[in-house]
Design an enzyme around this catalytic site. Structure first.
Site, mmCIF file in Angstrom:
data_model
loop_
_atom_site.group_PDB
_atom_site.id
_atom_site.type_symbol
_atom_site.label_atom_id
_atom_site.label_comp_id
_atom_site.label_asym_id
_atom_site.label_seq_id
_atom_site.Cartn_x
_atom_site.Cartn_y
_atom_site.Cartn_z
ATOM 1 C CG ASP A 146 25.279 42.607 38.786
ATOM 2 O OD1 ASP A 146 25.040 43.784 39.115
ATOM 3 O OD2 ASP A 146 26.403 42.085 38.918
ATOM 4 C CD GLU A 204 24.553 49.445 37.083
ATOM 5 O OE1 GLU A 204 25.280 48.728 36.364
ATOM 6 O OE2 GLU A 204 23.983 49.039 38.105
ATOM 7 C CG ASP A 256 29.384 45.992 43.558
ATOM 8 O OD1 ASP A 256 28.458 45.183 43.781
ATOM 9 O OD2 ASP A 256 30.105 45.954 42.552
#
Ligand code: GLC
Length: 645
Positions: free
Chosen positions: A306, A309, A404
């Protein structure tokens, strides 16, 4: 046929793994170099459909929208959002002729797919790019050619197709035990439970909070005897904490991204200030991937990457930088303040010094590759891995989830439309946060979402801290949930088999109807029905309060009505019909002349009896892919013919 065309230099993304010949003049597009980058311009005919772009909002046909490939952590995305967690720069223009284009570049790309002018496709590449152009006999053929050059999809173990429960907020062994008991005590299927950031010691990767999990290996082993696995999260940033061996080694060996002066760059994420591993370097990937030994030594076999980015909450040096950093950027970027930081740290692959901003879209891919390669070295069986951020190429090392989302009907619809687009870009093992991550779900939304996710390879219920509790047993009428979860397990022999065949053949698993019935003009605009594998067509119910919907059948099919926990099959005629399904029911269709295997009800894949399969549909036989569920030695030798009794 595929040809490539180079426009300027760029860092090699290694997305394409097969040699492709150079072409002379890029087809279809006119090109123009401008100070803002290379502009590609082409006219769209009224009937052209533009497919692709993987993880993006909006319809399967991307026309009428603007998209920006620049990976971003955006939990509040909506219909007009331009960037999500991934950059999948592959699109297909399908009209009188069909062409596919892959814009292979680590930098930002702006796709205006008929947003400014409905008849114009305009693409701006902000850095050097290699354009791969593919022509073929229709959209499906073009996609298959593309899939053949980007390498085979990651192959998960069979248990990865089971149903997973997750929530940001499970803190202790006790919390997880309650979830497991919540499912098992009510006879609800469950395969794995995800451990979100609270399992760690102060959110530091490769640590376990000993107070919360006094004996993790013991707990892992105990749950395994109950057919349940644990799947920990791993975040991208390594906490700045001298004395932590991973941090110390990373600093000593120069493995982190640096600022302009060559010092490790600091950015705050969940653990506070962190450094980012320089995933563009193979030595760093090898080092970071090897850290997963910490988990595999404790018996863990599945992972969840996670914040890659990479997400940044703040940095020390970007206060007040917003204005100049954003100068010359698109308006949409005013919202992403991380861009200030992305312009201030550097990667150092092969002795180069590359500003992160220019190679931004490769970071999550690098993390997935690092952990995937590490797990392949560490484990003698297949691993579960899914990641948030990605670029084409990452599909060879792990799956993705779509980040999300929110507990709303719109995001369920978006999930339906994203699945074929993700498949076009190689991401076969994917799925969304079922029930929705942000916001409060409802019983009805969760049941309908589960009924859709029952057909997606990754099926996980996940929700955010402080939202309504979303485990299936929290809601009244457990029997409805039992039926839908059981459906997943009964479909699993088919899903696993179809997934493995598609992956091995470098094909798609989930397709738009138009790819399978190209001769039928009526299916060209159908976006709310999908083909799953060779034999099945689904038509999910995605509207609040609605028990019925219209379904278009491009040919005579077998209608399968899953009701009362059983499959009721009837012949259904080509054309439009209305179907009805209560919240514990699902309707789907099997293609004419096809058969699909279904299993007996079970609570987890360890209990799945692959010898007791029934065939639904009017076909005489089915080619079943079936192995032990773990072997790395996957191939056509695991396919056998199932015949109707
Ligand atoms: C990110 C992830 C989400 C996770 C949360 C806490 O928002 O996308 O899935 O629960 O971080 O780790």
């Amino acid at each position: 046929m595929i040809r490539k065309y180079s426009f300027g230099e760029h860092f090699d993304t290694e997305a394409v793994v097969v040699p492709v010949a150079e072409g002379e003049v890029l087809p279809l597009f006119s090109t123009r170099q401008t100070p803002e980058g290379l502009i590609l311009h082409c006219k769209l005919a009224p009937e052209d459909i533009v497919y692709g772009l993987g993880e993006t909002v909006g319809p399967i046909n991307k026309r009428g929208h603007k998209y920006i490939s620049y990976n971003v952590d955006n939990p509040h995305h909506r219909e007009d959002t331009v960037s999500l967690y991934a950059s999948h720069n592959f699109l297909v223009i399908d009209g009188e002729k069909t062409w596919g284009f892959f814009l292979d570049t680590p930098a930002r790309v702006i796709f205006d797919v008929g947003a400014a002018d409905p008849d114009v496709l305009r693409i701006r590449c902000t850095g050097g790019v290699t354009v791969y152009a593919i022509d073929g006999a229709g959209a499906y053929d073009v996609v298959r050619q593309f899939l053949s050059v980007i390498g085979r999809s990651y192959l998960p173990p069979r248990w990865a197709f089971g149903f997973g429960q997750s929530r940001w907020g499970y803190k202790t062994e006790r919390d997880i035990r309650k979830v497991v008991d919540g499912y098992r005590d009510r006879g609800l299927p469950l395969e794995y439970v995800c451990m979100d950031i609270d399992y760690m010691d102060r959110f530091i990767d490769f640590t376990v909070n000993k107070r919360r999990f006094p004996d993790l290996p013991g707990f892992v082993a105990e749950l395994k005897t109950r057919g349940i696995r644990l799947v920990p999260i791993v975040d991208a940033g390594i906490k700045i904490e001298p004395g932590n061996p991973v941090y110390d080694e990373g600093v000593e060996k120069g493995y982190f991204c640096v600022d302009k002066d060559g010092k490790p760059y600091g950015a705050a994420v969940w653990p506070g200030m962190t450094h980012f591993p320089d995933f563009l370097r193979s030595d760093v990937r090898e080092w970071f991937g090897s850290q997963y030994k910490f988990y595999t030594d404790q018996g863990l076999e599945g992972f969840w990457n996670d914040m890659n980015e990479p997400a940044i909450f703040y940095t020390e040096d970007t206060k007040g930088c917003r204005k100049d950093a954003l100068e010359g950027e698109d308006d949409e970027f005013q919202k992403d303040t991380n861009i200030c930081a992305y312009k201030r740290f550097y990667h150092r692959p092969n002795g180069q010094m590359l500003v992160h901003h220019d190679v931004h879209n490769l970071f999550g891919y690098g993390m997935t590759r690092s952990s995937g390669e590490g797990l392949s070295r560490l484990m003698d069986k297949r691993y579960l891995l899914f990641s948030r951020s990605s670029y084409i190429g990452a599909h060879r090392y792990g799956g993705i989830w779509t980040g999300d989302n929110g507990s709303c009907w719109e995001h369920l619809k978006m999930n339906v439309r994203q699945m074929p687009s993700l498949n076009m870009c190689g991401f076969l093992f994917s799925g969304a946060d079922t029930g929705g991550f942000g916001g409060n779900t409802s019983r009805e939304l969760l049941l309908r979402w589960l009924a859709f996710s029952a057909f997606t390879p990754l099926m996980r219920d996940h929700s955010a801290l402080l939202t309504r509790k979303q485990e299936c047993y929290r809601f009244s009428g457990t029997e409805d949930f039992r039926r839908i979860l059981t459906l997943r397990y009964r479909l699993l022999p088919y899903l696993y088999s179809e997934f493995m065949k598609a992956a091995l053949e470098q094909d798609m698993l989930i397709k738009p109807l138009a790819f399978v019935f190209p001769e039928d003009p009526a299916v060209r605009t159908i976006e709310d029905q999908l083909m799953v594998g060779e034999s099945v067509m689904i038509a999910p119910l995605t509207d609040k309060g609605r028990l019925t919907r219209k379904v278009y059948l491009p040919e005579d099919m077998t209608k399968v009505f899953y009701t009362g926990g059983e499959f009721v099959c009837t012949p259904a005629k080509k054309g439009t019909q209305t179907v009805r399904a209560e919240l514990d029911e699902v309707v789907f269709f099997i293609r004419k002349g096809h058969a699909m295997p279904v299993g007996k009800p079970c609570l987890c894949t360890a209990e799945l009896d692959m010898t007791a399969l029934a065939l639904l549909g009017d076909g005489e036989s089915y080619e079943l892919y079936d192995d032990d569920g773990f072997t790395k030695d996957c191939g056509r030798e695991h396919i056998r013919l199932l015949r109707r009794e």
